[in-house]
Motif scaffolding. Structure first.
Motif, PDB file in Angstrom:
ATOM      1  N   VAL A  87       0.834  -1.206   0.000  1.00  0.00           N
ATOM      2  CA  VAL A  87       0.000   0.000   0.000  1.00  0.00           C
ATOM      3  C   VAL A  87       0.865   1.250   0.000  1.00  0.00           C
ATOM      4  O   VAL A  87       0.602   2.214  -0.736  1.00  0.00           O
ATOM      5  N   VAL A  88       1.921   1.255   0.828  1.00  0.00           N
ATOM      6  CA  VAL A  88       2.802   2.426   0.878  1.00  0.00           C
ATOM      7  C   VAL A  88       3.481   2.639  -0.475  1.00  0.00           C
ATOM      8  O   VAL A  88       3.582   3.772  -0.963  1.00  0.00           O
ATOM      9  N   LEU A  89       3.943   1.563  -1.092  1.00  0.00           N
ATOM     10  CA  LEU A  89       4.575   1.682  -2.405  1.00  0.00           C
ATOM     11  C   LEU A  89       3.610   2.271  -3.430  1.00  0.00           C
ATOM     12  O   LEU A  89       3.990   3.114  -4.250  1.00  0.00           O
ATOM     13  N   GLN A  90       2.364   1.846  -3.378  1.00  0.00           N
ATOM     14  CA  GLN A  90       1.374   2.368  -4.319  1.00  0.00           C
ATOM     15  C   GLN A  90       1.066   3.834  -4.046  1.00  0.00           C
ATOM     16  O   GLN A  90       0.937   4.636  -4.973  1.00  0.00           O
ATOM     17  N   ARG A  91       0.963   4.203  -2.784  1.00  0.00           N
ATOM     18  CA  ARG A  91       0.593   5.575  -2.433  1.00  0.00           C
ATOM     19  C   ARG A  91       1.712   6.569  -2.712  1.00  0.00           C
ATOM     20  O   ARG A  91       1.459   7.706  -3.104  1.00  0.00           O
ATOM     21  N   GLN A  92       2.942   6.158  -2.467  1.00  0.00           N
ATOM     22  CA  GLN A  92       4.050   7.110  -2.517  1.00  0.00           C
ATOM     23  C   GLN A  92       4.851   7.040  -3.810  1.00  0.00           C
ATOM     24  O   GLN A  92       5.819   7.799  -3.972  1.00  0.00           O
ATOM     25  N   GLY A  93       4.471   6.171  -4.717  1.00  0.00           N
ATOM     26  CA  GLY A  93       5.157   6.088  -5.993  1.00  0.00           C
ATOM     27  C   GLY A  93       4.414   6.810  -7.092  1.00  0.00           C
ATOM     28  O   GLY A  93       3.290   7.299  -6.905  1.00  0.00           O
ATOM     29  N   ALA A  94       5.035   6.896  -8.245  1.00  0.00           N
ATOM     30  CA  ALA A  94       4.413   7.477  -9.435  1.00  0.00           C
ATOM     31  C   ALA A  94       4.346   6.405 -10.510  1.00  0.00           C
ATOM     32  O   ALA A  94       5.288   5.608 -10.658  1.00  0.00           O
ATOM     33  N   ASP A  95       3.232   6.385 -11.239  1.00  0.00           N
ATOM     34  CA  ASP A  95       3.055   5.412 -12.330  1.00  0.00           C
ATOM     35  C   ASP A  95       3.300   3.981 -11.861  1.00  0.00           C
ATOM     36  O   ASP A  95       3.972   3.192 -12.530  1.00  0.00           O
ATOM     37  N   VAL A  96       2.768   3.656 -10.681  1.00  0.00           N
ATOM     38  CA  VAL A  96       2.982   2.320 -10.108  1.00  0.00           C
ATOM     39  C   VAL A  96       2.100   1.300 -10.822  1.00  0.00           C
ATOM     40  O   VAL A  96       0.898   1.511 -10.992  1.00  0.00           O
ATOM     41  N   GLN A  97       2.735   0.209 -11.256  1.00  0.00           N
ATOM     42  CA  GLN A  97       2.005  -0.887 -11.888  1.00  0.00           C
ATOM     43  C   GLN A  97       1.916  -2.059 -10.906  1.00  0.00           C
ATOM     44  O   GLN A  97       2.902  -2.413 -10.263  1.00  0.00           O
ATOM     45  N   VAL A  98       0.716  -2.616 -10.809  1.00  0.00           N
ATOM     46  CA  VAL A  98       0.457  -3.687  -9.851  1.00  0.00           C
ATOM     47  C   VAL A  98      -0.060  -4.901 -10.602  1.00  0.00           C
ATOM     48  O   VAL A  98      -1.030  -4.820 -11.359  1.00  0.00           O
ATOM     49  N   GLY A  99       0.600  -6.045 -10.386  1.00  0.00           N
ATOM     50  CA  GLY A  99       0.197  -7.270 -11.044  1.00  0.00           C
ATOM     51  C   GLY A  99      -0.628  -8.163 -10.140  1.00  0.00           C
ATOM     52  O   GLY A  99      -1.143  -7.735  -9.098  1.00  0.00           O
TER      53      GLY A  99
END
Length: 220
Positions: A87-99
């Protein structure tokens, strides 16, 4: 390429500054509801940091007796296959891709501790602004394991931040008297975050930590 990197770095720092000032994005707005994590109901982060620091109890650090990271269950499940780190990676990143299975497959993260831009999630650590062992020495040894789990997975405020693995590991479990972010321009923001977290959880500061935080706040 240089222009894109500079824009990303500035954007990341601006976002963190907005959060500290109390005007951040919805996903990182501190939860001040009655069910917010923590053993107390303190002033919300973003209040006068010097006043918050002055209100903290100054006391010698406690012992490490009984401490282990397992006493702070962290990276708890947050649903949809994601844990706290995801969740932190998704919130604090840009253009985050999740598989599938909430696996982070791409994105860009700006590590505000050392001003490094990272494009590989495996090179990012989620730092606890107030380290788990530091919390233990500052009063968390008296909490229940449930309270410690809430502290270690606090997605509602300023306790979790995505930074380079190297900067996180250089910090270790040290407090502000022993470690400061390499980027001096971030000292104000860092000190305000530490003070806010310690206020939120009614943790103590020792005298050296108090003085170091006070000095960093003077850079604001």
């Amino acid at each position: 390429m240089r222009g894109k990197r500079s824009t990303t770095v500035v954007s990341g720092v601006v976002m963190i500054l907005m959060i500290i000032a109390g005007c951040g994005t919805d996903v990182l707005t501190p939860d001040t509801s009655p069910t917010a994590p923590g053993p107390s109901d303190p002033p919300a982060p973003g209040a006068d940091p010097a006043a918050q620091l002055a209100a903290l109890t100054v006391a010698p650090e406690g012992k490490m007796t009984g401490y282990s990271r397992e006493r702070f269950p962290h990276w708890s499940s947050q649903g949809d296959g994601c844990d706290t780190r995801d969740v932190v990676l998704q919130r604090q990143g840009a253009d985050v891709q999740v598989g599938a299975g909430c696996k982070i497959t791409g994105g860009t993260w700006t590590s505000v501790y050392d001003n490094v831009v990272v494009t590989n999630a495996s090179e990012i650590d989620i730092d606890h602004t107030v380290a788990l062992a530091e919390a233990w020495r500052s009063g968390a040894d008296k909490w229940t394991d449930e309270q410690r789990e809430k502290f270690a997975n606090d997605l509602g405020g300023l306790q979790l931040i995505a930074v380079t693995a190297s900067s996180n590991r250089a910090k270790g479990d040290q407090d502000a008297a022993k470690w400061k972010p390499p980027v001096e321009a971030y000292w104000c923001t860092y000190a305000r975050a530490v003070v806010s977290v310690k206020t939120l959880y009614s943790l103590t500061v020792d005298q050296a930590e108090h003085d170091a935080l006070s000095a960093m706040l003077k850079t604001c």
